[in-house]
Design a protein around this motif. Structure first.
Motif, PDB file in Angstrom:
ATOM      1  N   GLY A   8     -15.333  24.090  -6.294  1.00  0.00           N
ATOM      2  CA  GLY A   8     -15.374  23.741  -4.871  1.00  0.00           C
ATOM      3  C   GLY A   8     -15.765  22.292  -4.649  1.00  0.00           C
ATOM      4  N   GLY A   9     -16.535  21.707  -5.537  1.00  0.00           N
ATOM      5  CA  GLY A   9     -16.955  20.323  -5.393  1.00  0.00           C
ATOM      6  C   GLY A   9     -15.910  19.330  -5.879  1.00  0.00           C
ATOM      7  N   CYS A  10     -14.840  19.804  -6.504  1.00  0.00           N
ATOM      8  CA  CYS A  10     -13.797  18.934  -7.042  1.00  0.00           C
ATOM      9  C   CYS A  10     -12.622  18.866  -6.076  1.00  0.00           C
ATOM     10  CB  CYS A  10     -13.310  19.460  -8.397  1.00  0.00           C
ATOM     11  SG  CYS A  10     -14.587  19.471  -9.654  1.00  0.00           S
ATOM     12  N   SER A  11     -12.824  18.279  -4.950  1.00  0.00           N
ATOM     13  CA  SER A  11     -11.728  18.192  -3.989  1.00  0.00           C
ATOM     14  C   SER A  11     -10.845  16.991  -4.298  1.00  0.00           C
ATOM     15  CB  SER A  11     -12.274  18.106  -2.565  1.00  0.00           C
ATOM     16  OG  SER A  11     -13.045  16.938  -2.415  1.00  0.00           O
ATOM     17  N   GLN A  12      -9.608  17.068  -3.865  1.00  0.00           N
ATOM     18  CA  GLN A  12      -8.657  15.981  -4.065  1.00  0.00           C
ATOM     19  C   GLN A  12      -9.042  14.806  -3.171  1.00  0.00           C
ATOM     20  OE1 GLN A  12      -6.131  15.855  -6.159  1.00  0.00           O
ATOM     21  NE2 GLN A  12      -6.540  17.888  -6.974  1.00  0.00           N
ATOM     22  N   PRO A  13      -8.784  13.566  -3.624  1.00  0.00           N
ATOM     23  CA  PRO A  13      -9.057  12.417  -2.759  1.00  0.00           C
ATOM     24  C   PRO A  13      -8.138  12.455  -1.544  1.00  0.00           C
ATOM     25  CG  PRO A  13      -7.953  11.713  -4.769  1.00  0.00           C
ATOM     26  CD  PRO A  13      -8.256  13.172  -4.909  1.00  0.00           C
ATOM     27  N   LYS A  14      -8.612  11.934  -0.429  1.00  0.00           N
ATOM     28  CA  LYS A  14      -7.802  11.888   0.787  1.00  0.00           C
ATOM     29  C   LYS A  14      -6.558  11.055   0.538  1.00  0.00           C
ATOM     30  CE  LYS A  14     -11.295  12.468   4.305  1.00  0.00           C
ATOM     31  NZ  LYS A  14     -11.874  11.911   5.517  1.00  0.00           N
ATOM     32  N   GLN A  15      -5.480  11.451   1.155  1.00  0.00           N
ATOM     33  CA  GLN A  15      -4.219  10.734   1.043  1.00  0.00           C
ATOM     34  C   GLN A  15      -3.981   9.905   2.311  1.00  0.00           C
ATOM     35  OE1 GLN A  15      -2.212  10.731  -1.792  1.00  0.00           O
ATOM     36  NE2 GLN A  15      -4.053  11.723  -2.554  1.00  0.00           N
ATOM     37  N   PHE A  16      -3.267   8.810   2.160  1.00  0.00           N
ATOM     38  CA  PHE A  16      -2.888   7.983   3.293  1.00  0.00           C
ATOM     39  C   PHE A  16      -1.963   8.768   4.220  1.00  0.00           C
ATOM     40  CE2 PHE A  16       0.481   5.453   5.172  1.00  0.00           C
ATOM     41  CZ  PHE A  16      -0.260   4.576   5.947  1.00  0.00           C
ATOM     42  N   HIS A  40      -4.615   6.195   8.524  1.00  0.00           N
ATOM     43  CA  HIS A  40      -5.736   6.828   7.828  1.00  0.00           C
ATOM     44  C   HIS A  40      -5.633   6.455   6.354  1.00  0.00           C
ATOM     45  CE1 HIS A  40      -6.705   9.363  11.330  1.00  0.00           C
ATOM     46  NE2 HIS A  40      -5.390   9.371  11.512  1.00  0.00           N
ATOM     47  N   GLY A  41      -6.636   5.738   5.863  1.00  0.00           N
ATOM     48  CA  GLY A  41      -6.623   5.249   4.492  1.00  0.00           C
ATOM     49  C   GLY A  41      -6.735   6.338   3.459  1.00  0.00           C
ATOM     50  N   GLY A  42      -6.116   6.097   2.328  1.00  0.00           N
ATOM     51  CA  GLY A  42      -6.152   7.016   1.195  1.00  0.00           C
ATOM     52  C   GLY A  42      -7.256   6.644   0.221  1.00  0.00           C
ATOM     53  N   PRO A  43      -7.051   6.920  -1.062  1.00  0.00           N
ATOM     54  CA  PRO A  43      -8.098   6.704  -2.058  1.00  0.00           C
ATOM     55  C   PRO A  43      -8.350   5.242  -2.414  1.00  0.00           C
ATOM     56  CG  PRO A  43      -6.125   7.583  -3.097  1.00  0.00           C
ATOM     57  CD  PRO A  43      -5.880   7.592  -1.613  1.00  0.00           C
ATOM     58  N   ALA A  44      -7.429   4.342  -2.046  1.00  0.00           N
ATOM     59  CA  ALA A  44      -7.585   2.921  -2.400  1.00  0.00           C
ATOM     60  C   ALA A  44      -7.410   2.053  -1.152  1.00  0.00           C
ATOM     61  CB  ALA A  44      -6.544   2.524  -3.447  1.00  0.00           C
ATOM     62  N   ASP A  45      -7.987   0.854  -1.196  1.00  0.00           N
ATOM     63  CA  ASP A  45      -7.783  -0.109  -0.124  1.00  0.00           C
ATOM     64  C   ASP A  45      -6.289  -0.430  -0.023  1.00  0.00           C
ATOM     65  OD1 ASP A  45     -10.533  -0.224   0.136  1.00  0.00           O
ATOM     66  OD2 ASP A  45     -10.726  -2.194  -0.803  1.00  0.00           O
ATOM     67  N   MET A  46      -5.822  -0.678   1.204  1.00  0.00           N
ATOM     68  CA  MET A  46      -4.427  -1.023   1.440  1.00  0.00           C
ATOM     69  C   MET A  46      -4.385  -2.184   2.425  1.00  0.00           C
ATOM     70  SD  MET A  46      -2.926   2.830   1.987  1.00  0.00           S
ATOM     71  CE  MET A  46      -1.190   2.429   1.916  1.00  0.00           C
ATOM     72  N   THR A  47      -3.287  -2.930   2.425  1.00  0.00           N
ATOM     73  CA  THR A  47      -3.104  -4.015   3.383  1.00  0.00           C
ATOM     74  C   THR A  47      -1.720  -3.891   4.003  1.00  0.00           C
ATOM     75  OG1 THR A  47      -4.563  -5.462   2.104  1.00  0.00           O
ATOM     76  CG2 THR A  47      -3.121  -6.513   3.722  1.00  0.00           C
TER      77      THR A  47
END
Length: 139
Positions: A8-16, A40-47
């Motif tokens: 339960g603690g291993c959730s997927q990172p949020k997606q853009f 809505h940002g995902g797992p990494a910074d975006m520009t």
């Protein structure tokens, strides 16, 4: 049971993703329309470096601001979206100006916005089209 709790603690990172998008048509022919949406940002910074649509000759990312008692806009070359962050493009703030829109685009239809990011990633979003004086959609 312990294994299930551990998973339960291993959730997927949020997606853009993009939501709450709409395009407000111009009040007068020949004037630019404006696009609004939320990123809505995902797992990494975006520009974000551009937004494009096939139904406008030119699109520019702009920032509205107050200078003294006057409102003004300035074009932006890029907009940073931090990992997991949210950027709201809305009236009175950041938005996309759409110049020389195809006159066949009418309220009640949708139009595709193409988003390009500095890492080369591209995303499409179908935004609803509303009339110049119409209230913003309720999402």
């Amino acid at each position: 049971m312990a294994i299930l709790l551990g998973l339960g603690g291993c959730s997927q990172p949020k997606q853009f993703y993009i939501d709450h998008g709409y395009v407000r048509l111009a009040a007068a022919p020949g004037r630019p329309a404006a696009a609004y949406f939320t990123l809505h940002g995902g797992p990494a910074d975006m520009t974000l470096i551009s937004v494009h649509t096939e139904v406008a000759i030119k699109a520019e990312i702009h920032q509205s601001m107050m200078t003294g008692n006057m409102s003004a806009m300035k074009p932006l070359d890029r907009v940073a979206l931090p990992a997991g962050g949210t950027l709201v493009f809305k009236p009175g703030g950041m938005h996309v100006m759409l110049f020389d829109m195809n006159p066949a685009i009418k309220p009640g239809k949708t139009m595709t916005l193409d988003f390009t990011f500095s890492d080369g990633s591209r995303y499409e979003y179908d935004a609803m089209v509303i009339a110049a004086g119409a209230p913003a959609p309720k999402f």
